[in-house]
Design an enzyme around this catalytic site. Structure first.
Site, short mmCIF file in Angstrom:
data_model
loop_
_atom_site.label_atom_id
_atom_site.label_comp_id
_atom_site.label_asym_id
_atom_site.label_seq_id
_atom_site.Cartn_x
_atom_site.Cartn_y
_atom_site.Cartn_z
N ASN A 6 0.86 -1.18 0.00
CA ASN A 6 0.00 0.00 0.00
C ASN A 6 0.90 1.23 0.00
O ASN A 6 1.43 1.64 1.04
CB ASN A 6 -0.91 -0.03 1.23
CG ASN A 6 -1.83 1.18 1.33
OD1 ASN A 6 -1.71 2.14 0.58
ND2 ASN A 6 -2.76 1.13 2.26
N ARG A 82 -2.74 -1.58 -3.41
CA ARG A 82 -3.66 -0.46 -3.43
C ARG A 82 -3.30 0.42 -4.62
O ARG A 82 -2.18 0.92 -4.74
CB ARG A 82 -3.54 0.36 -2.15
CG ARG A 82 -4.43 1.62 -2.16
CD ARG A 82 -3.99 2.58 -1.10
NE ARG A 82 -4.76 3.82 -1.16
CZ ARG A 82 -4.33 4.99 -0.70
NH1 ARG A 82 -3.12 5.09 -0.16
NH2 ARG A 82 -5.08 6.07 -0.78
N HIS A 170 -10.34 6.83 -1.35
CA HIS A 170 -10.35 6.18 -0.03
C HIS A 170 -11.35 5.02 0.02
O HIS A 170 -11.81 4.63 1.09
CB HIS A 170 -10.65 7.18 1.10
CG HIS A 170 -9.60 8.23 1.26
ND1 HIS A 170 -9.89 9.57 1.35
CD2 HIS A 170 -8.25 8.14 1.35
CE1 HIS A 170 -8.78 10.27 1.48
NE2 HIS A 170 -7.76 9.42 1.50
N HIS A 197 -12.98 9.63 6.74
CA HIS A 197 -11.61 9.13 6.66
C HIS A 197 -10.70 10.36 6.75
O HIS A 197 -10.55 11.11 5.77
CB HIS A 197 -11.37 8.38 5.35
CG HIS A 197 -9.96 7.90 5.21
ND1 HIS A 197 -9.59 6.60 5.47
CD2 HIS A 197 -8.82 8.54 4.87
CE1 HIS A 197 -8.29 6.47 5.29
NE2 HIS A 197 -7.81 7.65 4.92
N ARG A 230 -3.13 19.67 1.08
CA ARG A 230 -4.02 19.90 -0.05
C ARG A 230 -5.16 20.84 0.34
O ARG A 230 -5.69 20.74 1.44
CB ARG A 230 -4.59 18.59 -0.57
CG ARG A 230 -3.60 17.78 -1.41
CD ARG A 230 -4.14 16.42 -1.76
NE ARG A 230 -3.66 15.39 -0.84
CZ ARG A 230 -4.08 14.13 -0.84
NH1 ARG A 230 -5.04 13.75 -1.68
NH2 ARG A 230 -3.59 13.27 0.03
N ARG A 274 -0.96 17.00 15.35
CA ARG A 274 -0.33 16.95 16.68
C ARG A 274 0.52 18.18 16.94
O ARG A 274 0.51 18.74 18.05
CB ARG A 274 0.51 15.68 16.79
CG ARG A 274 -0.30 14.40 16.75
CD ARG A 274 0.56 13.20 16.51
NE ARG A 274 1.20 13.25 15.19
CZ ARG A 274 1.91 12.26 14.66
NH1 ARG A 274 2.09 11.14 15.34
NH2 ARG A 274 2.45 12.38 13.46
N GLU A 320 -8.82 8.51 14.08
CA GLU A 320 -8.63 7.54 15.16
C GLU A 320 -7.97 8.15 16.39
O GLU A 320 -8.22 7.68 17.51
CB GLU A 320 -7.75 6.38 14.66
CG GLU A 320 -8.38 5.54 13.56
CD GLU A 320 -7.36 4.61 12.91
OE1 GLU A 320 -6.50 4.08 13.64
OE2 GLU A 320 -7.41 4.44 11.68
N GLU A 368 -6.80 -0.69 5.33
CA GLU A 368 -6.85 -0.89 3.88
C GLU A 368 -6.17 -2.19 3.49
O GLU A 368 -6.61 -2.88 2.55
CB GLU A 368 -6.19 0.30 3.17
CG GLU A 368 -6.95 1.60 3.34
CD GLU A 368 -6.15 2.81 2.89
OE1 GLU A 368 -6.77 3.80 2.48
OE2 GLU A 368 -4.91 2.78 2.97
#
Length: 392
Positions: A6, A82, A170, A197, A230, A274, A320, A368
């Protein structure tokens, strides 16, 4: 066994799965490719004596293939990849051959930060194991169930028919959520679900009966929500202004919108949530506020497309792990009936709505790689063969 690759714009994930098993034997994640490499390995694989080299994705993939060839008793029957863009033709996984590779190369301009990387992985596997079946699993395929109105732009009809609809991405992450969600909320999983996502790339998907109804990304991976670097969707007149009045070239505008906008552009500090959460700069706070505002606003749009909302799911690295982002988004969506439990949210529980709330709010790990393994296994069947010998 099935090996999964991936490739992202600056990362590579690899996982090994035994037939029919949900848990990976091991996983490898190389982040920061082209910048500051970070290697994470889980499971029974030891790579400490031979870390990945600095360099581009090709160098990292070459390192990984060399390590795989040295593993004893690695009996592969297929490699799944992927692939971000599958175009209008592919509604499911496809066996890799020369014709498919040519087709995917033609789609590279629509996903320039991802498609070449996926193709590089296919080439590397072909060099290591020329006779081993390879399967391409597409991020776009999940969204091909959408009604025509959700897939077309308000541009001349001929352009749409010439291969320029809204695609959405996604999809492998959304497919994993759709497959796992019934285990968590039962029959409600077949209802009106919005999945967020949220990672360095971010999008939302509206699902009904486990199928994509609408999504925020369109023709390319640049549209929809603001992301790490983006811009997401902007006024097309802005693009024209930058070219016609500011003298920027198309390449310069592409670089601005793809690599210098989003959280990085608005904050002027970082594309990492973060880092921004730890900063006291007002620009950092504004970037995070705008991110949550855009997520909430687009969630409302997708709820209209669904005719209501029965559950909200957060997934992806930010979805998450960033409790504050989840709290901000859910607070803005209280008008739709969302009722977040702050304690559960801070602890990162799977269910983070208050007891008695009518709309489930969930946090689900993105996987994924497991979805790719599922699709690959379904396409190549169950017969196990030894991995072919590497070329001499």
């Amino acid at each position: 066994m099935i090996l999964i690759l991936n490739a992202g714009s600056s990362s590579l994930r690899c996982a090994l799965f035994r037939d029919g098993q949900d848990a990976a034997v091991w996983r490898v994640h190389v982040a920061g490719i082209g910048n500051a490499l970070k290697l994470t390995v889980t499971g029974g694989l030891d790579l400490a004596d031979d870390p990945p080299p600095d360099g581009d994705l090709d160098a990292v993939v070459g390192w990984l293939m060399a390590r795989m060839l040295r593993l004893p008793d690695l009996r592969l029957r297929a490699v799944g990849h992927r692939i971000v863009h599958g175009g209008t033709r592919h509604v499911g996984p496809a066996r890799v051959d020369e014709g498919l590779i040519a087709e995917l190369e033609a789609l590279a301009p629509f996903a320039p930060g991802h498609q070449p990387q996926g193709l590089a992985c296919i080439a590397a596997v072909g060099g290591a194991w020329p006779d081993l079946p390879q399967v391409a699993c597409f991020d776009t395929a999940f969204h091909r169930t959408q009604d025509r109105l959700a897939q077309i732009e308000a541009i001349p009809r001929g352009l749409t028919e010439d291969g320029l609809p809204r695609f959405g991405f996604h999809g492998l992450s959304y497919a994993h959520v759709a497959r796992m969600l019934p285990r968590l909320i039962g029959k409600t999983a077949k209802g009106r679900i919005v999945v967020a996502h949220l990672g360095h790339g971010a999008s939302l998907c509206a699902m009904a009966d486990g199928r994509s109804v609408a999504t925020t990304m369109g023709l390319t991976t640049l549209g929809g929500l603001m992301m790490g670097t983006r811009s997401g969707t902007v006024d097309p007149g802005l693009v024209l202004h930058l070219i016609q009045s500011r003298g920027m070239t198309a390449s310069e505008v592409a670089d601005l919108l793809e690599r210098r906008s989003g959280l990085l552009g608005v904050s002027g500090i970082s594309d990492d949530v973060r880092v921004l959460e730890a900063s006291e700069a007002p620009e950092a706070r504004e970037a995070l506020d705008l991110f949550a505002y855009r997520i909430a606003r687009e969630t409302g749009s997708l709820a209209v497309a669904l005719g209501g909302l029965d559950a909200l799911v957060f997934t992806g690295g930010i979805g998450e792990n960033a409790a504050a982002i989840r709290a901000d988004v859910c607070g803005r969506l209280a008008c739709l009936g969302l009722d977040l439990d702050p304690g559960r949210n801070d602890r990162g529980c799977t269910r983070i709505e208050r007891v008695g709330a009518t709309i489930p709010i969930l946090v689900m790990p993105a996987d994924e790689e497991r979805e790719i393994a599922q699709e690959t296994e379904g396409l190549v069947g169950t017969r196990m063969t030894a991995s072919p010998s590497p070329p001499s």
